[in-house]
Design an enzyme around this catalytic site. Sequence first.
Site, PDB file in Angstrom:
ATOM      1  N   ASP A 103       0.832  -1.212   0.000  1.00 21.63           N
ATOM      2  CA  ASP A 103       0.000   0.000   0.000  1.00 21.63           C
ATOM      3  C   ASP A 103       0.861   1.254   0.000  1.00 21.63           C
ATOM      4  O   ASP A 103       1.997   1.212   0.453  1.00 21.63           O
ATOM      5  CB  ASP A 103      -0.793   0.115   1.314  1.00 21.63           C
ATOM      6  CG  ASP A 103      -1.724  -1.023   1.511  1.00 21.63           C
ATOM      7  OD1 ASP A 103      -2.130  -1.619   0.523  1.00 21.63           O
ATOM      8  OD2 ASP A 103      -2.023  -1.292   2.694  1.00 21.63           O
TER       9      ASP A 103
HETATM   10  N1  URA Z   1      -1.013  -5.734   4.313  1.00 22.14           N
HETATM   11  C1  URA Z   1      -1.434  -4.470   4.254  1.00 22.14           C
HETATM   12  O1  URA Z   1      -2.385  -4.092   4.928  1.00 22.14           O
HETATM   13  N2  URA Z   1      -0.790  -3.612   3.445  1.00 22.14           N
HETATM   14  C2  URA Z   1       0.276  -3.970   2.692  1.00 22.14           C
HETATM   15  O2  URA Z   1       0.834  -3.150   1.976  1.00 22.14           O
HETATM   16  C3  URA Z   1       0.695  -5.296   2.771  1.00 22.14           C
HETATM   17  C4  URA Z   1       0.030  -6.170   3.585  1.00 22.14           C
END
Ligand code: URA
Length: 230
Positions: A103
């Site tokens: 993310d």
């Molecule tokens: N879990 C999440 O919430 N975000 C990520 O980027 C990777 C795993």
Amino acid sequence: MIRINKYISSSGVCSRRKAEEYIKNGKVKVNGKVIFDLATIIDETKDIVMLNNNVIKINNDKVYIMLNKPIGYITTNNEQFGRKCTLDLIKENIRVFPIGRLDMDTEGLLLFTNDGEFSNKLMHPKNKIYKTYIVKLNKNVTKDMIFRLTHGVDIGGYITKEAKVRLIAKDIIEIKISEGKNRQVRKMCKAVGLKVLNLKRISIGHLELGNLKLGTYRYLKKEDLKKIFE
Ligand code: URA
């Protein structure tokens, strides 16, 4: 034998979609003749493909890159809104794509490659490659929360698979998951009443981020690749 758009993108000069655009615009020649048919099949052992009158050849060298992704970058191949992309940080001539995603608000280990098979192998759930995250939370974590995170929680109609969870400080956990649902760690924490304040991926399989500086990357060696599937 390979389709023309795939041939061009495999050479590393542009994406498949861009290649199609070039073909439609008459920029591509095969054996000296302009072609417009997107279904043209190339025999890579004898056909000569030119883009803008330059001969292009397939690049068979496979590369694997590890980036320490900073917060604020999105993981996409195709950004249209001018946001900062992880690919902007990879200053190489060769075309690579990210394996999976992190993310925008997540930092840490992100891999890139031009090897589709390798990427599929790493992502396939049946191979159960554990990814490890360090998660800073908004409050103290109870034993019950750890139990639930470990054995599966409902993240909107999906029950997560077995995770490995370890308390590092009162409000910090290490969590290892073998799945990669969208925002999975954040949703899992939310499901037990926790809010993620900081999320960092520190390893994939046994391959660790180590002390790679934030925003920098390095090429992986054979030993590194082995560690992923160990
Ligand atoms: N879990 C999440 O919430 N975000 C990520 O980027 C990777 C795993």
